[in-house]
Design a protein around this motif. Structure first.
Motif, PDB file in Angstrom:
ATOM      1  N   VAL A 355      48.918  74.533  30.235  1.00 36.79           N
ATOM      2  CA  VAL A 355      49.483  73.952  29.926  1.00 36.79           C
ATOM      3  C   VAL A 355      50.773  73.349  31.109  1.00 36.79           C
ATOM      4  N   ALA A 356      50.274  73.466  32.107  1.00 36.85           N
ATOM      5  CA  ALA A 356      50.670  72.445  33.191  1.00 36.85           C
ATOM      6  C   ALA A 356      49.868  72.469  34.343  1.00 36.85           C
ATOM      7  N   ASP A 357      50.231  71.826  35.153  1.00 37.61           N
ATOM      8  CA  ASP A 357      49.129  71.617  36.524  1.00 37.61           C
ATOM      9  C   ASP A 357      50.471  72.464  37.811  1.00 37.61           C
ATOM     10  N   LEU A 358      50.211  72.780  38.733  1.00 37.23           N
ATOM     11  CA  LEU A 358      51.516  73.401  39.799  1.00 37.23           C
ATOM     12  C   LEU A 358      50.831  72.039  41.329  1.00 37.23           C
ATOM     13  N   LEU A 359      51.886  71.913  42.046  1.00 43.22           N
ATOM     14  CA  LEU A 359      52.051  71.596  42.893  1.00 43.22           C
ATOM     15  C   LEU A 359      52.541  72.298  43.640  1.00 43.22           C
ATOM     16  N   LEU A 360      51.862  72.884  44.628  1.00 43.59           N
ATOM     17  CA  LEU A 360      52.800  74.472  45.954  1.00 43.59           C
ATOM     18  C   LEU A 360      52.167  73.554  46.818  1.00 43.59           C
ATOM     19  N   ALA A 361      53.104  74.328  47.631  1.00 43.23           N
ATOM     20  CA  ALA A 361      53.476  74.647  48.912  1.00 43.23           C
ATOM     21  C   ALA A 361      53.360  75.450  49.928  1.00 43.23           C
ATOM     22  N   TYR A 362      52.819  75.695  51.186  1.00 45.16           N
ATOM     23  CA  TYR A 362      52.910  77.073  51.823  1.00 45.16           C
ATOM     24  C   TYR A 362      53.038  76.298  53.509  1.00 45.16           C
ATOM     25  N   ASP A 363      53.578  77.964  53.478  1.00 44.50           N
ATOM     26  CA  ASP A 363      53.527  77.255  54.939  1.00 44.50           C
ATOM     27  C   ASP A 363      52.610  77.406  56.181  1.00 44.50           C
ATOM     28  N   SER A 364      52.161  76.850  57.199  1.00 42.36           N
ATOM     29  CA  SER A 364      50.635  76.366  57.109  1.00 42.36           C
ATOM     30  C   SER A 364      50.013  77.583  57.902  1.00 42.36           C
ATOM     31  N   HIS A 365      50.747  78.171  59.075  1.00 43.64           N
ATOM     32  CA  HIS A 365      50.605  79.124  59.992  1.00 43.64           C
ATOM     33  C   HIS A 365      50.257  81.065  58.714  1.00 43.64           C
ATOM     34  N   THR A 366      51.613  81.201  58.153  1.00 48.71           N
ATOM     35  CA  THR A 366      52.124  82.289  57.783  1.00 48.71           C
ATOM     36  C   THR A 366      51.532  82.732  56.298  1.00 48.71           C
ATOM     37  N   GLY A 367      51.239  80.989  55.556  1.00 44.90           N
ATOM     38  CA  GLY A 367      51.108  81.743  54.261  1.00 44.90           C
ATOM     39  C   GLY A 367      51.841  81.729  53.124  1.00 44.90           C
ATOM     40  N   GLN A 368      53.126  81.430  53.637  1.00 47.51           N
ATOM     41  CA  GLN A 368      54.265  81.690  52.710  1.00 47.51           C
ATOM     42  C   GLN A 368      54.864  80.789  51.676  1.00 47.51           C
ATOM     43  N   ARG A 369      54.413  80.606  50.478  1.00 42.46           N
ATOM     44  CA  ARG A 369      54.792  80.082  49.541  1.00 42.46           C
ATOM     45  C   ARG A 369      56.029  79.991  49.461  1.00 42.46           C
ATOM     46  N   LEU A 370      56.159  78.548  49.613  1.00 37.90           N
ATOM     47  CA  LEU A 370      57.418  77.667  50.285  1.00 37.90           C
ATOM     48  C   LEU A 370      58.289  77.078  48.285  1.00 37.90           C
ATOM     49  N   TRP A 371      57.280  76.674  47.637  1.00 42.99           N
ATOM     50  CA  TRP A 371      57.828  75.944  46.266  1.00 42.99           C
ATOM     51  C   TRP A 371      56.515  76.113  45.633  1.00 42.99           C
ATOM     52  N   ALA A 372      56.463  75.662  44.347  1.00 44.13           N
ATOM     53  CA  ALA A 372      55.629  75.440  43.528  1.00 44.13           C
ATOM     54  C   ALA A 372      56.068  74.177  42.237  1.00 44.13           C
ATOM     55  N   THR A 373      55.945  73.036  42.155  1.00 44.41           N
ATOM     56  CA  THR A 373      56.754  72.315  41.017  1.00 44.41           C
ATOM     57  C   THR A 373      55.688  72.110  39.593  1.00 44.41           C
ATOM     58  N   PRO A 374      56.193  72.306  38.443  1.00 44.97           N
ATOM     59  CA  PRO A 374      54.914  71.517  37.261  1.00 44.97           C
ATOM     60  C   PRO A 374      55.402  70.469  37.311  1.00 44.97           C
ATOM     61  N   ILE A 375      53.669  69.222  36.714  1.00 47.97           N
ATOM     62  CA  ILE A 375      53.740  68.157  36.892  1.00 47.97           C
ATOM     63  C   ILE A 375      52.895  68.564  35.357  1.00 47.97           C
ATOM     64  N   GLU A 376      52.585  67.430  34.951  1.00 46.72           N
ATOM     65  CA  GLU A 376      52.026  67.462  33.443  1.00 46.72           C
ATOM     66  C   GLU A 376      49.863  67.688  34.171  1.00 46.72           C
ATOM     67  N   PRO A 377      49.417  68.776  32.662  1.00 44.96           N
ATOM     68  CA  PRO A 377      48.519  68.544  33.342  1.00 44.96           C
ATOM     69  C   PRO A 377      47.229  67.507  33.367  1.00 44.96           C
ATOM     70  N   ASP A 378      46.378  68.782  34.257  1.00 48.83           N
ATOM     71  CA  ASP A 378      45.452  67.559  34.666  1.00 48.83           C
ATOM     72  C   ASP A 378      44.206  67.007  32.658  1.00 48.83           C
ATOM     73  N   TYR A 379      43.796  66.335  33.226  1.00 49.90           N
ATOM     74  CA  TYR A 379      42.463  65.556  32.030  1.00 49.90           C
ATOM     75  C   TYR A 379      41.914  65.734  32.548  1.00 49.90           C
ATOM     76  N   LEU A 380      40.577  66.683  31.295  1.00 53.01           N
ATOM     77  CA  LEU A 380      38.846  66.866  31.561  1.00 53.01           C
ATOM     78  C   LEU A 380      39.362  67.701  32.653  1.00 53.01           C
ATOM     79  N   ASP A 381      39.751  68.421  33.111  1.00 54.54           N
ATOM     80  CA  ASP A 381      39.486  69.101  34.555  1.00 54.54           C
ATOM     81  C   ASP A 381      39.195  68.604  35.669  1.00 54.54           C
ATOM     82  N   SER A 382      40.436  67.358  36.115  1.00 56.70           N
ATOM     83  CA  SER A 382      40.296  66.538  36.829  1.00 56.70           C
ATOM     84  C   SER A 382      40.814  67.325  38.416  1.00 56.70           C
ATOM     85  N   TRP A 383      39.911  67.632  39.310  1.00 54.64           N
ATOM     86  CA  TRP A 383      40.395  67.818  40.538  1.00 54.64           C
ATOM     87  C   TRP A 383      40.657  67.009  41.238  1.00 54.64           C
TER      88      TRP A 383
END
Length: 774
Positions: A355-383
């Motif tokens: 239903v959507a893609d997510l852009l995720l942000a993590y603290d680079s030294h602890t791995g804590q997830r800082l936020w997750a933003t929904p965006i339009e789903p990718d097309y044809l399983d784009s990477w």
């Protein structure tokens, strides 16, 4: 009121100061980088009255001016020193000769090759007073400069010279016009990059100017290499006919990279922080804050896939971060890293539906997830992978039919730009140095997907603020497009004002990034290679050439082509047969070209190939599949390797090829696949296209995003070396860990744990000094 930890911080700073005192008394007593003696002075005709005390040129440059004139202010490039106790004036025929106790050495290892600096009272014209926008330069000259080893025989450095282009900057944290001194000192022994020109600086805001100075206090740079002298102790300045307003503040020697002078002397010593009680604690500011970042798929906008630092082993798994509930990472995309944060893309599902893609942000030294933003789903399983617009602190991501700019700090969508067609597998490239009329005018470049047709578009989208005269585009507005003969996964590359892109139709293009003017287009079929004329991947720009590899569906073995083209003309340098791939070639300084390619189907196999670039030809040196007898399964057509210091970081795909990578490897490129020390390390569970930042590695795998730590004791600026430029960040990590994390967010603070006891404290000082002195 003082901070509650004031006594503890003061104690630690006192220990640093005490250690410096011991060093100075035992090793470098009497050394400093400033002029120590005035040998001769003649004011010349028309020297400014009151400005004829030559002793003002001794000692460090001014950071704070006007105390005697009743208008005290911080010295900035818009407010130069002007006091009679700070400057000596030279009119036509005038000269001054100074002597240094320490030698000025001709050393190519000096930063930018600069051996000493001269400080005057040039200043920039403020086009938006008092905001500090560079609108011009007010400089003084002409004058001649000569140096001598014995004080008798002087050798000219050429000229004539003027006291610009880099007016003095005393602090990094003041306003352009500021009655208060700053707390973050610049380094008067660090030159500004002399490749910068006035057009580069025109229109710069004060924040941009500070960034371009990169910790330097300014000054006119000089290299004594042209004189034939290995060292000099005397400098002579002669005012030439027609000179106007020339006044000299100070001189500074650029230090040897390994000396301790920069640690314990430089200006007011190790003074950096002004406590409210009036106590000053010293540091130098030297290195850029963004050392060690990985901002794009394949590393940077030129897609060089390389970093100064990378892990030497995979034993230290610092953290693993799972995707959010009902989401999974886009395993074949690459994470990107900057500002102490790692960004990655995931797919969100509901009742089994994407239903959507997510852009995720993590603290680079602890791995804590800082936020997750929904965006339009990718097309044809784009990477498609995200990219980071460092200047504007946005993360750029293409998904579905849109390109998004998302605030790196909080995940808010700043703008969204619809495209004519969806994006499939292509990743954006972002410029950082484009200007129009001196105004920042940077762009993000992305290609859309042509499907089974033969037409696609390359887009240039504005990312910088609107400026009506020179950048009349809102952020997110499409500036220009270029028609391509098909595109799928064709990630553009950007460097030095040019954007380069390949196409599924077999053509490669180079365009002026600012306006889209076509510089050249090359049809590889017309070059005599129609069998290779299908590109589905990105381009690497390196050392004046563009490298790209094709993907041909039919045939077996090395059925595709690896191309090297002249970046200015599009002319062919060489082509070499290779495995089919969407990967970007990895081109190193020492002549290697590494390529991940192949798939386990129809006469092909997963592998990494290593070529030697011989200038006008290339030779295949090793092949992981062939040379291991098929035992080493690593790489593949959709994988992007990373390289650092003779080590190649590569992954093993799963059996289906569209699932997560199963293993991560470190390969010794000098050994070759048939040798026992070729595989330096292996870790099961990760292996997706890696990102390298500050010595750490980030890679996607079945259980999530993995972070592998590697500490480099003493390398506090993540430059890949331990030298005098690590002194400032070391003392900052020692005295203010939070500030260190803010200034060097992608470096591991435990690099300051030199003695390896797990803590950063005064007991690391001895070991750090030992590292510096060898």
């Amino acid at each position: 009121m003082r901070s509650p930890d004031y006594p503890f911080r003061l104690r630690r700073c006192a220990l640093v100061g005490l250690y410096c005192a011991l060093i100075l008394s035992s090793r470098v007593l009497g050394q400093d980088p400033w002029a120590d003696q005035v040998i001769a002075y003649e004011p010349g005709s028309g020297a400014a009255p009151g400005y004829t005390n030559p002793l003002t040129v001794l000692g460090p440059p001014e950071r704070y001016t006007g105390e005697l004139g009743g208008w005290p202010q911080a010295v900035t490039p818009f407010n130069p020193p002007w006091g009679t106790d700070e400057l000596v004036s030279l009119g036509p025929g005038g000269y001054v000769i100074v002597r240094f106790d320490e030698s000025i050495t001709d050393d190519p290892a000096h930063l930018f090759g600069v051996d000493f600096l001269l400080f005057g009272n040039a200043f920039f014209i403020d086009a938006n007073f008092p905001e500090g926008v560079v609108g011009g330069l007010f400089q003084h000259g002409p004058f001649a400069v000569s140096v001598s080893a014995d004080g008798q025989n002087f050798v000219s450095l050429g000229g004539p010279f003027y006291d610009g282009l880099f007016p003095t900057m005393g602090y990094r944290d003041t306003l352009p016009q500021d009655p208060n001194p700053g707390s973050v000192l610049t380094d008067f022994t660090r030159p500004v990059d002399p490749r910068l020109t006035l057009p580069d600086l025109m229109g710069c805001s004060y924040a941009e100017l500070i960034a371009l100075y990169d910790g330097s206090g300014g000054g006119v740079p000089f290299d004594i290499g042209s004189t034939g002298l290995q060292q000099a102790y005397y400098v002579r300045i002669d005012a030439l006919p027609g000179v106007s307003g020339l006044a000299i503040d100070a001189f500074a020697i650029v230090p040897e990279a390994s000396t301790l002078v920069a640690f314990c002397v430089a200006g007011a010593g190790l003074i950096r922080r002004r406590w409210r009680a009036g106590l000053m604690v010293a540091l130098l500011v030297t290195t850029p804050c963004w050392a060690g970042v990985w901002t794009h798929q394949a590393g940077d906008s030129a897609r060089t896939s390389q970093a100064q630092l990378g892990p030497q082993q995979l034993a230290t798994l610092a953290w693993t971060a799972a995707a959010p509930p009902q989401a999974e990472f886009v395993y074949h995309s690459s994470p990107v890293v900057s500002g102490g944060r790692v960004f990655a893309v995931a797919r969100q599902f509901s009742d089994g539906q994407h239903v959507a893609d997510l852009l995720l942000a993590y603290d680079s030294h602890t791995g804590q997830r800082l936020w997750a933003t929904p965006i339009e789903p990718d097309y044809l399983d784009s990477w498609s992978s995200p990219a980071i617009d460092v200047r504007n602190q946005n993360v750029i991501v293409a998904s579905g039919w849109s390109v998004y700019a998302i605030d790196a700090a909080n995940g808010q969508i700043r703008w969204q730009t619809p495209l004519q067609r969806p994006v499939v597998n292509a990743s954006p490239a972002i410029s950082q140095d484009l200007r129009a009329g001196g105004v920042p005018a940077n762009r993000v470049f992305i290609t859309d997907y042509s499907g089974y047709g033969n037409q696609a578009l390359l887009y240039a989208i504005n990312v910088d603020p609107f400026e009506p005269s020179h950048n009349p585009y809102q952020p997110g507005q499409i500036v220009w497009t270029q028609t391509l003969p098909g595109a799928c996964g064709n990630s553009p590359a950007y460097a030095d004002g040019l954007v380069c892109v390949a196409s599924t139709g077999g053509w490669l293009f180079a365009l002026a990034a600012l306006d889209g003017n076509l510089r050249w287009q090359t049809d590889v079929a017309a070059l005599g290679y129609p069998q290779y004329a299908r590109f589905f991947g990105g381009v690497c720009i390196r050392d004046g050439f563009a490298y790209a590899a094709s993907y041909v569906f039919y045939g077996t073995g090395n059925n595709s082509g690896l191309f090297k083209l002249d970046l200015q003309t599009g002319g062919l340098a060489w082509v070499a047969p290779c495995q089919r791939t969407d990967s970007v070639p990895v081109v190193t300084d020492d002549g290697w070209v590494f390529l991940s390619g192949g798939l386990d189907w129809t006469g092909s196999a997963v592998r990494i190939q290593a070529f030697r670039d011989l200038g006008t030809s290339a030779v295949l040196v090793w092949d992981t599949h062939v040379d291991s007898g098929g035992q080493l399964r690593v790489g593949g057509w959709s994988f992007q390797p990373a390289y650092s210091g003779g080590r190649l970081y590569a992954g093993r795909p799963d059996a289906t090829f569209f699932g997560p990578y199963t293993d991560l490897f470190i390969l010794n490129v000098a050994a070759g696949p048939g040798q026992p020390d070729f595989v330096l390390a292996q870790h099961a569970g990760a292996g997706g296209s890696p990102a390298l930042a500050g010595g750490w590695l980030y890679s996607l795998g079945q259980t999530g995003l993995h972070a592998f730590a590697q500490r480099y004791p003493g390398d506090l600026d993540c430059s890949g070396n331990v030298n005098a430029f690590d002194i400032d960040p070391f003392v900052l990590a020692l005295t203010s860990p939070a500030e260190y994390a803010g200034e060097f967010p992608d470096c591991d603070p435990l690099n300051a744990d030199i003695n390896g006891d797990g803590a950063v404290d005064a007991f690391d000082i001895d070991a750090f000094v030992d590292l510096l002195t060898g």
